[in-house]
Motif scaffolding. Sequence first.
Motif, mmCIF file in Angstrom:
data_model
loop_
_atom_site.group_PDB
_atom_site.id
_atom_site.type_symbol
_atom_site.label_atom_id
_atom_site.label_comp_id
_atom_site.label_asym_id
_atom_site.label_seq_id
_atom_site.Cartn_x
_atom_site.Cartn_y
_atom_site.Cartn_z
ATOM 1 N N ASN A 1 -6.116 -2.917 -7.773
ATOM 2 C CA ASN A 1 -5.328 -2.282 -8.835
ATOM 3 C C ASN A 1 -5.916 -2.583 -10.207
ATOM 4 O O ASN A 1 -5.951 -1.716 -11.084
ATOM 5 N N PRO B 1 -3.064 6.772 -12.303
ATOM 6 C CA PRO B 1 -2.265 5.681 -11.738
ATOM 7 C C PRO B 1 -1.047 5.387 -12.611
ATOM 8 O O PRO B 1 -0.935 5.854 -13.747
ATOM 9 N N SER B 2 -0.151 4.590 -12.069
ATOM 10 C CA SER B 2 1.128 4.326 -12.740
ATOM 11 C C SER B 2 0.959 3.729 -14.131
ATOM 12 O O SER B 2 1.766 4.006 -15.027
ATOM 13 N N GLU C 1 2.266 -2.975 -16.162
ATOM 14 C CA GLU C 1 2.166 -4.147 -15.287
ATOM 15 C C GLU C 1 0.930 -4.994 -15.590
ATOM 16 O O GLU C 1 0.552 -5.827 -14.779
ATOM 17 N N GLY D 1 -9.717 6.868 -4.237
ATOM 18 C CA GLY D 1 -8.639 7.101 -5.194
ATOM 19 C C GLY D 1 -8.553 8.578 -5.541
ATOM 20 O O GLY D 1 -9.565 9.250 -5.710
ATOM 21 N N LYS E 1 -5.273 -6.777 -3.107
ATOM 22 C CA LYS E 1 -4.662 -5.541 -3.611
ATOM 23 C C LYS E 1 -4.526 -5.602 -5.133
ATOM 24 O O LYS E 1 -4.727 -4.587 -5.818
ATOM 25 N N THR E 2 -4.244 -6.770 -5.678
ATOM 26 C CA THR E 2 -4.184 -6.945 -7.135
ATOM 27 C C THR E 2 -5.545 -6.664 -7.755
ATOM 28 O O THR E 2 -5.647 -5.979 -8.773
ATOM 29 N N MET F 1 -8.172 8.453 -11.305
ATOM 30 C CA MET F 1 -8.949 7.467 -10.548
ATOM 31 C C MET F 1 -10.260 8.071 -10.066
ATOM 32 O O MET F 1 -11.310 7.421 -10.111
ATOM 33 N N MET G 1 -6.614 0.749 -12.771
ATOM 34 C CA MET G 1 -5.419 1.079 -13.552
ATOM 35 C C MET G 1 -5.647 1.000 -15.061
ATOM 36 O O MET G 1 -5.365 1.962 -15.779
ATOM 37 N N ILE H 1 -1.135 -7.925 -13.234
ATOM 38 C CA ILE H 1 -2.319 -7.481 -12.488
ATOM 39 C C ILE H 1 -3.543 -8.179 -13.097
ATOM 40 O O ILE H 1 -3.898 -9.265 -12.680
ATOM 41 N N ASN I 1 0.790 -1.221 0.000
ATOM 42 C CA ASN I 1 0.000 0.000 0.000
ATOM 43 C C ASN I 1 0.822 1.271 0.000
ATOM 44 O O ASN I 1 0.277 2.353 0.076
#
Length: 185
Positions: A68, A133-134, A146, A128, A64-65, A82, A72, A150, A2
Amino acid sequence: VNYAGGNDENGATNFLWFNPPNVLGPHLDSENVELKTIVEMLNASGLTSVYVDSKSAKQKAYLKTVLNAALMPICAVMNLTMKQAMETASTRELAMAVVKEGLATGEKLGYDYGDNILQTCIGYLDKGGDHHPSMSVDIEHKRPTEIEFINGKILELGSQFDDLNLSTNRVLVSLIMTQEVLNGT
C-alpha cells in the motif's frame, strides 16, 4: 487485508480483486476460536482464507502495508491511477524505492519473505487497476488519509535502526501531510 469491493444496486457484494488466500490470525500469541470460525465461514463462501499464528499474521499485514505504501501516496500526490503509476518509468522507480525501504525494515524486524520478494511485490503492484487508490480519493474529498498508518508506520518501525535509509517514505509522508494541512484536515 486484501478485500476490495462494493455493493451493487441489489445489495450484493462484489469483490473488485481478490488475491487468495486471505490470511487471518490473532494479534496476540494465543489461539482464537472465533477467528477460526470466521475463516471457515469465508472458505464456505468461496473466499479462500487461512488461519495463521500471530507472527505470521503480523508478517503478512506488514507486507500488505509495504504494498500500500508503494502506490497510495504516489498516486495521491501526482493524481495518477495505480496503473499509470506503474507504467511510468519515474513513478515505477519511486514505487520500487518505497518497496525496498519497506522490505529492508521488515528484514530488520525479522520478517523473511524469501529471495524473490521484490519481484513478487512489483508483480503485485503491476496488477493494480486503472483507478485511484483510497488515499487519492481522500485527498480529493479533503478527508484525512491513512498516511500515518502506512508509510508513517514504516518510518516508525524503521527508526529503531540507525543503518536504514527511509528517505523516500519520509518525503512521501511529508507531501501527503502537507496536502492534508492545505485541505484543512
